[in-house]
Design an enzyme around this catalytic site. Structure first.
Site: not given
Ligand code: K9V
Length: 331
Positions: A117, A308
């Site tokens: 993540d 996730h």
């Molecule tokens: O927000 C995140 N995780 C929370 C998930 C919460 C969840 C819990 C349970 C079920 C579903 C969701 N992760 C971030 C990790 C970094 C990411 O930014 C990097 C990036 C970019 F900006 C553009 C392109 C690719 C790329 F990897 C943006 C999401």
């Protein structure tokens, strides 16, 4: 194979602290076999803890690897500094290299990075900022995206990637204010890790973020034991949500700092790399990783049938992919 997992106070690990500055101390879990052949640094995501890698540490120990697992900045027993600049990927990359150097001392053994993540986003940036220090890097769920040549606001990113809409809420004050104290944190943890309301409602969606109306009706997470939920609730009391949410508030700082990488033409990763895609991660859907191999010299791609929370849901499969890839890397 039955997948062994750490308890918080597992006898196979030690809990340690490493102070970088008066306002910045990291807590990290350390697992050290007698004569490790390499060191692995594992970086968790949101909303998680070092404890989130509990299914992977025993497997890596069995491969005769030393494992360093920090609570990242803002989380658990690590510091949650006030200044937003401390949460930039460049700044936290420097912290992680300092931590690894502290633990490894003068040993010249390979350093391997693993991220999930947000930890996946950080290990990709670590490979760009410190190419000579990183022997290999893997990421679970998070694809690689090269440093931006032009600044995109969170709103502009969401226009291109609607699956990131929840980030607009996380950047704002609502979740920081609304998820505080043991009861709300317990509901938040159960909900983020798959707990549902009696009529099947979710506590979080990528379209809406945290659904506050469902919090007080959420049931037990199917992915965590009640004892594991209490670990998260206890460990989140010191810092609350401000630190974790600051990782979403550094887009502008990351863009400005990473222009240096763009100007030097350093958007390519030479180190042997592994990307493990989670087929049902709706925050980081499979489409996002299309074409990422163009930025790598040696990228292996695998996938696991999981949401996730692939580290928990598909622990044996993730361990298998990472283990086989590491054998190839370490030779
Ligand atoms: O927000 C995140 N995780 C929370 C998930 C919460 C969840 C819990 C349970 C079920 C579903 C969701 N992760 C971030 C990790 C970094 C990411 O930014 C990097 C990036 C970019 F900006 C553009 C392109 C690719 C790329 F990897 C943006 C999401």
């Amino acid at each position: 194979m039955a997948t062994d997992k750490l308890t918080f106070d597992d006898p196979r690990v030690t809990h340690n602290t490493f102070t970088i500055s008066p306002t910045k101390t990291y807590h990290y879990i350390l697992a050290s076999p007698p004569n490790p052949r390499a060191t692995v640094l594992l970086i968790h995501g949101f909303p998680d803890l070092a404890f989130g890698w509990r299914y992977q540490v025993p497997h890596l120990l069995s491969l005769n690897l030393r494992v360093i697992v920090p609570d990242t900045l803002g989380y658990g027993r690590s510091s949650a500094p006030q200044d937003l600049a401390s949460y930039s990927l460049k700044s936290m990359s420097a912290d992680m290299i300092a931590l690894a150097s502290h633990v490894m001392g003068s040993e010249k053994q390979p350093l391997i990075l693993g991220g999930h993540d947000w930890g996946g986003a950080l290990v990709w940036r670590l490979a760009l900022w410190y190419p000579s220090r990183v022997a290999a890097v893997f990421s679970v769920c998070t694809p690689y995206s090269p440093p931006d040549k032009a600044y995109l606001s969170p709103e502009q990113v969401v226009a291109r990637l609607p699956n990131f809409t929840y980030q607009l809420q996380l950047i704002g004050p609502e979740v920081e204010a609304g998820i505080a104290g043991e009861a709300a944190t317990r509901q938040f943890v159960n909900g983020m890790f798959g707990g549902r309301t009696p009529d099947g409602g979710a506590v979080f969606s990528t379209a809406r973020g945290v659904i506050f109306d469902n919090l007080d009706k959420v049931g037990q997470s199917p992915l965590l034991s009640p004892e594991e939920v209490e670990v998260y609730v206890r460990e989140y009391q010191k810092n609350g949500m401000r630190g974790p949410l600051n990782w979403y508030r550094t887009r502008k700082i990351n863009y400005e700092e990473e222009l240096e990488l763009v100007e030097r033409g350093r958007g390519r990763i030479a180190a042997p790399s592994l990307f493990v895609l989670a087929t049902k991660d709706n925050a980081l859907p499979p489409t996002m990783s299309a074409g990422m191999e163009a930025h790598f010299d040696r990228l292996e791609r695998r996938e696991v049938e999981a949401t996730h929370w692939a580290l928990v849901e598909a622990a044996a499969e993730v361990n298998g992919h990472v283990g086989r890839w590491l054998e190839g890397v370490l030779g």
